[in-house]
Every structure is written in structure tokens, then in C-alpha cells.
Design an enzyme around this catalytic site. Structure first.
Site, mmCIF file in Angstrom:
data_model
loop_
_atom_site.group_PDB
_atom_site.id
_atom_site.type_symbol
_atom_site.label_atom_id
_atom_site.label_comp_id
_atom_site.label_asym_id
_atom_site.label_seq_id
_atom_site.Cartn_x
_atom_site.Cartn_y
_atom_site.Cartn_z
ATOM 1 N N HIS A 12 50.803 21.594 43.195
ATOM 2 C CA HIS A 12 50.176 22.638 42.385
ATOM 3 C C HIS A 12 50.482 23.994 43.010
ATOM 4 O O HIS A 12 50.597 24.101 44.231
ATOM 5 C CB HIS A 12 48.662 22.422 42.280
ATOM 6 C CG HIS A 12 47.943 22.454 43.597
ATOM 7 N ND1 HIS A 12 47.339 21.348 44.155
ATOM 8 C CD2 HIS A 12 47.736 23.455 44.489
ATOM 9 C CE1 HIS A 12 46.807 21.674 45.320
ATOM 10 N NE2 HIS A 12 47.023 22.945 45.552
ATOM 11 N N HIS A 63 40.729 26.560 46.030
ATOM 12 C CA HIS A 63 41.316 27.690 46.765
ATOM 13 C C HIS A 63 40.354 28.870 46.797
ATOM 14 O O HIS A 63 40.693 29.974 46.395
ATOM 15 C CB HIS A 63 42.650 28.077 46.127
ATOM 16 C CG HIS A 63 43.617 26.931 46.014
ATOM 17 N ND1 HIS A 63 43.493 25.971 45.043
ATOM 18 C CD2 HIS A 63 44.678 26.577 46.769
ATOM 19 C CE1 HIS A 63 44.472 25.075 45.196
ATOM 20 N NE2 HIS A 63 45.194 25.412 46.235
ATOM 21 N N HIS A 195 55.152 24.750 52.272
ATOM 22 C CA HIS A 195 54.911 26.155 51.917
ATOM 23 C C HIS A 195 53.964 26.810 52.913
ATOM 24 O O HIS A 195 53.175 26.152 53.565
ATOM 25 C CB HIS A 195 54.387 26.324 50.485
ATOM 26 C CG HIS A 195 53.007 25.792 50.178
ATOM 27 N ND1 HIS A 195 52.604 24.504 50.408
ATOM 28 C CD2 HIS A 195 51.935 26.401 49.613
ATOM 29 C CE1 HIS A 195 51.355 24.345 49.988
ATOM 30 N NE2 HIS A 195 50.916 25.476 49.519
ATOM 31 N N GLU A 242 48.455 20.217 52.815
ATOM 32 C CA GLU A 242 47.993 19.620 51.559
ATOM 33 C C GLU A 242 48.676 18.284 51.264
ATOM 34 O O GLU A 242 48.183 17.501 50.457
ATOM 35 C CB GLU A 242 48.225 20.589 50.391
ATOM 36 C CG GLU A 242 47.371 21.851 50.484
ATOM 37 C CD GLU A 242 47.706 22.889 49.409
ATOM 38 O OE1 GLU A 242 47.259 24.024 49.552
ATOM 39 O OE2 GLU A 242 48.431 22.564 48.444
#
Lengths: 288, 126
Positions: A12, A63, A195, A242
Site C-alpha cells: 500500500h 499511518h 521503502h 511493514e
């Protein structure tokens, strides 16, 4: 009894959602950076349809859009008839609320707490791009199936351990299999691949790591779980932590579950992958 | 041409500014302020009077200065979480690229041109 028919791991990112809205409304289609992701997600969408799920259990991370740091849960479950889309600061996207199922939410809450997963129960959970960014790629609204979201802390250290994610996945499976009825359930885990979105390492992109992960996860979960979270962060950027959420999906499936599809691309800031695992017989039941 | 070196395989500053439990504690006022901007009406109040609005959340004067200066790196070091600071950036008409560029020490355009910043290593081999 309800049954787990398959599992999906999927990335995501905020831009994944924004690019979906642009790509599907713009006559020119998707941007060059995101067209591969749209194309690659087509097969995952087909497989999800063929699995005919009634319910999705989605292990994701918020988040700082629903929760805040005054009270930050390590594990939280959403219980409600629907889950609104959180405004992440730029307004909401044109999508319906996420459909929930109160009975599924209560069932899993009671079952998981009995199994010593002491979840925070969120009865007014707003869901962010953790679910809304990839969902329209896999399922076209209006959404008819229902979702139970389970949020995992990926915001403040310490994070839950990889082993804990496996335990969560096993407990989810047991909770599904204990539930009366004949619902078909797909367990989804979602997290960006390599990332990092702050610091001088911003934009770190390790596709070798992403490929390694997709290749090893289906049949080598025990090997991956032994790798500390910090190692994923060191090699793939801090937010590659994640990936440990994907362990919950793999652990929620049987050892016999087979990889039927894996795909990844790196549009810009976040490694984007999709992995579909299917339980034996789950697809063959589809009428020809 | 990019002025950005390949990201290193370590978790040291300034490459990485970890949001540790201690930093989370030190940044509690800052993050409370930043996350208040999740509400559209608060974004309007903030834009109408940035200093007054931030002061209402008990930010220290130097933190307010950093907000005004868009010193995202300083705010991260002061305990702001990047996802919370993103709400401040959004309210000010910016986004993640602005925070990223400041922390990477380049302009927004340079950062965009540099991403993805490719590296390659897998566990046990890096």
C-alpha cells in the site's frame, strides 16, 4: 465451519490510491510509473474473484490517521458495520466506506483475546490508504463482501516481533475455522516492500530484497521470521518493516497452500508487490 | 546528474532518524499539534494564524520556529513523526517530497529525479 481459502500479500502507498483515481478517470490511463502496477494487479484481482470470499481479514498498519500517539495500540481490531475512509490531510477519495460485519468482528475479538492476543477494540475505526489504496485495484465498488481490519503498530518503536505476526496469523486461522457457518475467508496482509520516507536514505529502493521476499515467503516462512525487524529496515529502508505484516498472512494459511501468483514493481518511492496463495482445492471448486 | 549518493546499509543519522520510544515521548506536544491538522477546520485555523495555533498546543518557541521555517529535519529530530509532520506539510500545501527533500539535503525536483534510489542486498549477503 468457515474456511480460509487463500491469502494475499499486497503493498500500500498513498500514491497508489491517488494514481488509481487518476488512471481510471483520465482517458490517457495510468501514468507510466503506475501502469505496470495496474497491469500486474489484474491477475490478483481475477484470483480473488475466483476464490469467492465472503469476508476478508486484513492485517494492515494505520499511518497516524485513525490512531494518535497519546494512545497508540500495538494491535487493534475494527468492529463495526462499516469503516469510514480517513482524511489523510488532502480530503478523502471518491470511494464508499469499507463494509464491516459486526458479528465477524466480535467473533474474532473474542477468539483472539482468548488466544492471548489482547487487542484494542476500535468501534469507530477510520481506515486510511493502508487498505483503501490497493482495494479498488482488487475489487470494484460497490463492495459486497465484508472486511475485518486488524491494525498493527508500524509507527513507534518497539514494533511487535516477526514471531508475534506469525502467532497472529495462526490465531486468525483458528478463529476463522472455529466460526459456525460456511463463509469463505481470504486473509490479506498489506505493507510496502522496500521503502524509506524520511532521512537522507529517503527513496531507498531494494528490488533484490523485494524479489527475495516474494520468492522465500511461500515456503520458507521460518527462515524469514528469524531475521530481525532491524535487518529488513537496514537493507530495505525503515519502512520495509511493514513486510513483517505479511508473515501474518502466510501463517494464517496451511503449509500446503500454494503460490499461484507473485508480482512486483517499483513505481517511485515504495516497492509494490502482490502475492496470492491458495489453499488446496479452493480454486477447483469454481464451476467451469 | 544527481547529487545524491546511494543510500547506505545502516540505520544511523542522518540517513535514518528513528522514531524511538524516547523520541516519541519528547515529541508528544509536536505530534499532538501535527495530528490535530487531520481535521479540515483545524487546517483552516492553523493557516489563518500559524504561530497562534501552534502555540495553543504548547509547542516550544524553537519548535514553532521550525514549523514556520518548514525545518522538517529539525522537527524529526525533535520527536515529530514523519507521518504526523506530513499533516503539517499537507496543510501548508506541500507533501512527502518536501519533507524528503529537506531530510536528504536536496531540492524537491532533485529528489524526484533521483527516485527510486536503487540499491541491492539481501539478508545474509549484505
Amino acid at each position: 465451519m468457515a474456511v480460509v481459502v487463500g491469502g494475499i500479500g499486497i503493498s500500500h502507498t498513498p500514491s497508489m490510491g491517488v494514481e488509481f483515481d487518476r488512471g481510471t478517470s483520465n482517458p490517457a490511463g495510468f501514468s507510466p510509473a503506475w501502469q505496470p502496477w495496474f497491469d500486474g494487479s489484474r491477475r490478483a484481482a481475477e484470483l480473488l474473484e475466483e476464490l469467492r470470499p465472503d469476508h476478508l481479514v486484513v492485517v494492515y498498519n494505520d499511518h497516524l490517521n485513525s490512531f494518535d500517539l497519546d494512545n497508540y495500540p500495538t494491535l487493534a481490531i475494527g468492529v463495526g458495520g462499516s469503516f469510514a475512509q480517513a482524511d489523510e490531510g488532502w480530503g478523502t477519495r471518491p470511494l464508499p466506506d469499507l463494509p464491516g460485519d459486526v458479528e465477524w468482528g466480535i467473533w474474532l475479538t473474542e477468539y483472539l483475546v482468548e488466544r492471548e492476543f489482547d487487542l484494542t477494540v476500535s468501534q469507530d475505526l477510520a481506515v486510511d490508504h493502508g487498505i483503501f489504496s490497493w482495494l479498488p485495484y482488487l475489487l470494484t465498488p460497490p463492495w459486497t463482501l465484508t472486511v475485518t481490519p486488524i491494525a498493527v503498530n508500524m509507527v513507534r518503536h518497539p514494533f511487535p516481533t516477526p514471531r508475534r505476526m506469525c502467532g497472529l496469523g495462526r490465531a486468525i486461522r483458528a478463529g476463522v475455522e472455529a466460526r459456525p457457518g460456511d463463509d469463505r475467508v481470504v486473509v490479506v496482509a498489506t505493507g510496502g516492500m522496500s521503502h524509506q520516507i524520511s532521512g537522507a536514505r529517503f527513496g531507498m529502493a531494494n528490488t533484490a530484497l523485494d524479489e527475495y521476499f516474494l520468492e522465500r515467503l511461500p515456503d520458507h516462512l521460518d527462515e524469514l521470521v528469524r531475521i530481525p525487524v532491524a535487518e529488513w529496515m537496514r537493507l530495505g529502508g525503515t519502512d520495509a518493516a511493514e513486510l513483517t505484516l505479511w508473515f501474518a498472512m502466510r501463517a494464517a494459511l496451511s503449509a500446503a497452500a500454494a503460490r499461484v501468483y507473485a508480482f512486483h514493481t517499483f513505481p517511485q518511492i515504495t516497492g509494490c508487490g502482490a502475492l496470492v496463495l491458495v489453499e488446496p482445492g479452493a480454486l477447483e471448486e469454481v464451476p467451469a | 546528474m544527481t547529487g545524491l549518493p546511494a543510500p547506505a546499509f545502516d540505520l544511523d543519522e542522518p540517513g535514518t532518524i528513528l522514531f524511538t520510544a524516547r523520541r516519541a515521548y519528547e515529541g508528544r506536544a509536536l505530534n499532538r499539534f501535527a495530528l490535530s491538522l487531520r481535521l479540515a477546520e483545524n487546517r483552516e485555523r492553523f493557516l489563518a494564524d500559524p504561530r497562534g495555533y501552534a502555540g495553543g498546543y504548547h509547542l516550544r518557541p524553537d519548535e514553532v520556529d521550525m514549523v514556520e521555517a518548514r525545518d522538517w529535519t529539525g522537527l524529526l529530530l525533535a520527536g515529530g513523526h514523519v507521518l504526523a509532520l506530513l499533516k503539517v506539510a499537507a496543510a501548508l500545501g506541500g507533501g512527502l517530497w518536501d519533507i524528503g527533500a529537506h531530510t536528504a539535503g536536496v531540492t524537491r525536483d532533485e529528489l524526484i529525479a533521483s527516485c527510486p534510489r536503487r540499491v541491492a542486498a539481501v539478508p545474509g549477503a549484505g
